[in-house]
Design a protein around this motif. Sequence first.
Motif, PDB file in Angstrom:
ATOM      1  N   ARG A  12      17.595  26.945  15.512  1.00 43.86           N
ATOM      2  CA  ARG A  12      17.363  28.309  16.003  1.00 43.86           C
ATOM      3  C   ARG A  12      16.544  29.127  15.013  1.00 43.86           C
ATOM      4  NH1 ARG A  12      22.984  30.842  17.505  1.00 43.86           N
ATOM      5  NH2 ARG A  12      23.596  29.650  15.664  1.00 43.86           N
ATOM      6  N   ARG A  13      16.749  28.882  13.716  1.00 48.09           N
ATOM      7  CA  ARG A  13      16.044  29.658  12.691  1.00 48.09           C
ATOM      8  C   ARG A  13      15.303  28.695  11.765  1.00 48.09           C
ATOM      9  NH1 ARG A  13      20.895  32.167  13.753  1.00 48.09           N
ATOM     10  NH2 ARG A  13      21.996  30.805  12.306  1.00 48.09           N
ATOM     11  N   PRO A  14      14.089  28.321  12.118  1.00 47.21           N
ATOM     12  CA  PRO A  14      13.358  27.301  11.345  1.00 47.21           C
ATOM     13  C   PRO A  14      13.090  27.714   9.906  1.00 47.21           C
ATOM     14  CG  PRO A  14      11.930  28.335  12.982  1.00 47.21           C
ATOM     15  CD  PRO A  14      13.330  28.766  13.308  1.00 47.21           C
ATOM     16  N   GLY A  15      12.991  29.001   9.625  1.00 47.02           N
ATOM     17  CA  GLY A  15      12.750  29.438   8.260  1.00 47.02           C
ATOM     18  C   GLY A  15      13.903  29.148   7.325  1.00 47.02           C
ATOM     19  N   GLU A  16      15.088  28.883   7.863  1.00 45.29           N
ATOM     20  CA  GLU A  16      16.266  28.613   7.051  1.00 45.29           C
ATOM     21  C   GLU A  16      16.531  27.111   6.884  1.00 45.29           C
ATOM     22  OE1 GLU A  16      19.599  30.682   8.658  1.00 45.29           O
ATOM     23  OE2 GLU A  16      18.587  32.631   8.668  1.00 45.29           O
ATOM     24  N   ASN A  37      20.312  21.756  11.701  1.00 45.65           N
ATOM     25  CA  ASN A  37      20.660  22.547  10.526  1.00 45.65           C
ATOM     26  C   ASN A  37      22.159  22.585  10.256  1.00 45.65           C
ATOM     27  OD1 ASN A  37      19.739  23.914   8.275  1.00 45.65           O
ATOM     28  ND2 ASN A  37      19.880  25.928   9.229  1.00 45.65           N
ATOM     29  N   THR A  51       9.678  20.922  11.955  1.00 39.92           N
ATOM     30  CA  THR A  51      10.755  21.852  12.248  1.00 39.92           C
ATOM     31  C   THR A  51      10.357  22.701  13.447  1.00 39.92           C
ATOM     32  OG1 THR A  51      11.361  21.935   9.909  1.00 39.92           O
ATOM     33  CG2 THR A  51      12.239  23.661  11.332  1.00 39.92           C
ATOM     34  N   ASP A  56      16.110  27.678  20.893  1.00 44.15           N
ATOM     35  CA  ASP A  56      17.496  27.881  21.297  1.00 44.15           C
ATOM     36  C   ASP A  56      17.757  26.974  22.492  1.00 44.15           C
ATOM     37  OD1 ASP A  56      19.871  28.955  22.607  1.00 44.15           O
ATOM     38  OD2 ASP A  56      19.659  30.673  21.278  1.00 44.15           O
ATOM     39  N   GLY A 103      11.486  25.644  16.137  1.00 46.99           N
ATOM     40  CA  GLY A 103      12.394  26.733  16.459  1.00 46.99           C
ATOM     41  C   GLY A 103      12.664  26.784  17.951  1.00 46.99           C
TER      42      GLY A 103
END
Length: 242
Positions: free
Chosen positions: A32-36, A9, A46, A50, A48
Amino acid sequence: MKLAVFGANSSTGRHLTEQALAAGHTVTAVVRRPGEFPLSDPHLRTCGADVTDRDAVERAIAGQDAVVSILGVPYGRRPVTVLSRGITHITDAMALHGVKRLVTVTSRLLAVHADRTAGEEPLRERFMYRRVIYPFLTTLGRTLYDDMVRMEQIVRATDLDWTIVRPSALFNTDTVSPYHFGPPQSPGLYTSRIDLAHSLLTEVTGNEHVHSVVAVFTTQGVPTFGDVLKKEVMRIGSWDHK
């Protein structure tokens, strides 16, 4: 090829994901934030995770053919460990699942950093850059560059088919240019993110620089040093091209 991209990302990561998909590869974008994550494609997954979470990293790497790591953090005064911890989890997971090809990104400034690899040649740049500007930047980002050194040491110690790519000062453009590879000490002040992404895809799908550290730099349409300092280091203003 089934390709896992850590740091997908980031600006470079999104370029790399788009380029890999366009070339027909299957990509697992590890973020870290797959929704973004803004990209979508039938051949894109995608994930998610860390990089400090060993189990999550193992799940992301299972079933892959190769891995690209574009981990990064901004300058700061606090000690940085995420790069070395993250690459440890990545390389351990690759060994566990039998994934051999790894391409990772550090920085060309490691060639002037106080803790650079023993025997490494100094940069072939003008005096002002070698003795004033670059030492200032590596002092400003000492904790980051210290962790980059640790990350490189971890990668070099593995039995993986690794390549370490060191870009110069990063900036944004919209199109891939005729960028150049070279030894770590090669002169070259700038690297566009889209060129860096293309170079990573070239490396991970080929075997030209296995077990090597290479610099990559852009020579056409480069910005001024003042632009890079303000927009990349001081975070003042923005580039014309996102």
